[in-house]
Design a protein around this motif. Structure first.
Motif, PDB file in Angstrom:
ATOM      1  N   SER A   1       0.033  11.506  -4.842  1.00 21.99           N
ATOM      2  CA  SER A   1       1.333  12.082  -4.516  1.00 21.99           C
ATOM      3  C   SER A   1       2.230  10.982  -3.975  1.00 21.99           C
ATOM      4  O   SER A   1       1.782  10.084  -3.266  1.00 21.99           O
ATOM      5  CB  SER A   1       1.196  13.215  -3.498  1.00 21.99           C
ATOM      6  OG  SER A   1       0.648  12.730  -2.284  1.00 21.99           O
ATOM      7  N   ALA A   2       3.482  11.073  -4.353  1.00 21.19           N
ATOM      8  CA  ALA A   2       4.477  10.092  -3.918  1.00 21.19           C
ATOM      9  C   ALA A   2       5.649  10.837  -3.302  1.00 21.19           C
ATOM     10  O   ALA A   2       6.109  11.837  -3.829  1.00 21.19           O
ATOM     11  CB  ALA A   2       4.948   9.256  -5.102  1.00 21.19           C
ATOM     12  N   GLY A   3       6.074  10.352  -2.187  1.00 15.43           N
ATOM     13  CA  GLY A   3       7.187  10.958  -1.465  1.00 15.43           C
ATOM     14  C   GLY A   3       7.396  10.173  -0.199  1.00 15.43           C
ATOM     15  O   GLY A   3       7.430   8.945  -0.230  1.00 15.43           O
ATOM     16  N   LYS A   4       7.493  10.871   0.902  1.00 16.71           N
ATOM     17  CA  LYS A   4       7.606  10.189   2.193  1.00 16.71           C
ATOM     18  C   LYS A   4       6.340   9.372   2.452  1.00 16.71           C
ATOM     19  O   LYS A   4       6.382   8.298   3.031  1.00 16.71           O
ATOM     20  CB  LYS A   4       7.826  11.214   3.306  1.00 16.71           C
ATOM     21  CG  LYS A   4       8.134  10.595   4.631  1.00 16.71           C
ATOM     22  CD  LYS A   4       8.476  11.648   5.663  1.00 16.71           C
ATOM     23  CE  LYS A   4       8.803  10.963   6.985  1.00 16.71           C
ATOM     24  NZ  LYS A   4       9.153  11.931   8.008  1.00 16.71           N
ATOM     25  N   GLU A   5       5.207   9.914   2.021  1.00 18.55           N
ATOM     26  CA  GLU A   5       3.929   9.207   2.060  1.00 18.55           C
ATOM     27  C   GLU A   5       3.417   9.082   0.632  1.00 18.55           C
ATOM     28  O   GLU A   5       3.743   9.899  -0.229  1.00 18.55           O
ATOM     29  CB  GLU A   5       2.880   9.981   2.871  1.00 18.55           C
ATOM     30  CG  GLU A   5       3.156  10.096   4.320  1.00 18.55           C
ATOM     31  CD  GLU A   5       2.031  10.815   5.053  1.00 18.55           C
ATOM     32  OE1 GLU A   5       1.951  10.623   6.260  1.00 18.55           O
ATOM     33  OE2 GLU A   5       1.251  11.551   4.419  1.00 18.55           O
ATOM     34  N   PHE A   6       2.621   8.056   0.411  1.00 15.30           N
ATOM     35  CA  PHE A   6       1.942   7.896  -0.871  1.00 15.30           C
ATOM     36  C   PHE A   6       0.459   8.099  -0.591  1.00 15.30           C
ATOM     37  O   PHE A   6      -0.111   7.423   0.263  1.00 15.30           O
ATOM     38  CB  PHE A   6       2.185   6.500  -1.449  1.00 15.30           C
ATOM     39  CG  PHE A   6       3.601   6.281  -1.864  1.00 15.30           C
ATOM     40  CD1 PHE A   6       3.983   6.447  -3.182  1.00 15.30           C
ATOM     41  CD2 PHE A   6       4.559   5.903  -0.932  1.00 15.30           C
ATOM     42  CE1 PHE A   6       5.296   6.251  -3.566  1.00 15.30           C
ATOM     43  CE2 PHE A   6       5.869   5.697  -1.307  1.00 15.30           C
ATOM     44  CZ  PHE A   6       6.247   5.872  -2.621  1.00 15.30           C
ATOM     45  N   VAL A   7      -0.152   9.048  -1.313  1.00 17.69           N
ATOM     46  CA  VAL A   7      -1.550   9.385  -1.052  1.00 17.69           C
ATOM     47  C   VAL A   7      -2.324   9.297  -2.368  1.00 17.69           C
ATOM     48  O   VAL A   7      -1.923   9.883  -3.372  1.00 17.69           O
ATOM     49  CB  VAL A   7      -1.692  10.802  -0.454  1.00 17.69           C
ATOM     50  CG1 VAL A   7      -3.152  11.138  -0.203  1.00 17.69           C
ATOM     51  CG2 VAL A   7      -0.876  10.929   0.824  1.00 17.69           C
TER      52      VAL A   7
END
Length: 107
Positions: free
Chosen positions: A54-60
């Motif tokens: 997932s990419a957004g405020k955090e990348f996981v």
């Protein structure tokens, strides 16, 4: 400052990374994001494992470690990512830090 949290399972195998606090205008952050995306693409394209990404405020990025026949290949890819992130940490100590998180527990 950006932070990379390294997650391992109870056996010490790498299972995921979380990049948080990334400032996209720094070389360290941009490089860390590219390394994470490259790893997700490599695991998906080469090993045919669908990582959780997932990419957004955090990348996981989280890898499914349930197939024991792929342990060595997954280890090689994930350890290469970790080494790359640690190299960025050394090169840009004011922009990025790599930290080990606690072991994940299977229930």
């Amino acid at each position: 400052m950006g932070e990379v949290l390294v997650r391992r399972d109870e056996d010490g195998r790498l299972v995921g990374f979380t990049l948080q606090g990334m400032q996209t205008d720094t070389t360290a952050s941009a490089s860390a994001v590219h390394l994470l995306r490259a790893t997700a693409a490599s695991v998906s394209g080469y090993l045919h494992i669908r990582p959780t990404f997932s990419a957004g405020k955090e990348f996981v990025l989280t890898i499914d470690r349930s197939d024991p026949h792929l342990d060595r290949e997954i280890d090689a890819i994930m350890e290469t990512l970790l080494i790359g992130l640690k190299m960025l940490d050394e090169e840009y100590p004011h922009d990025l830090v790599v930290r080990e998180a606690g072991a994940e527990v299977r229930v």
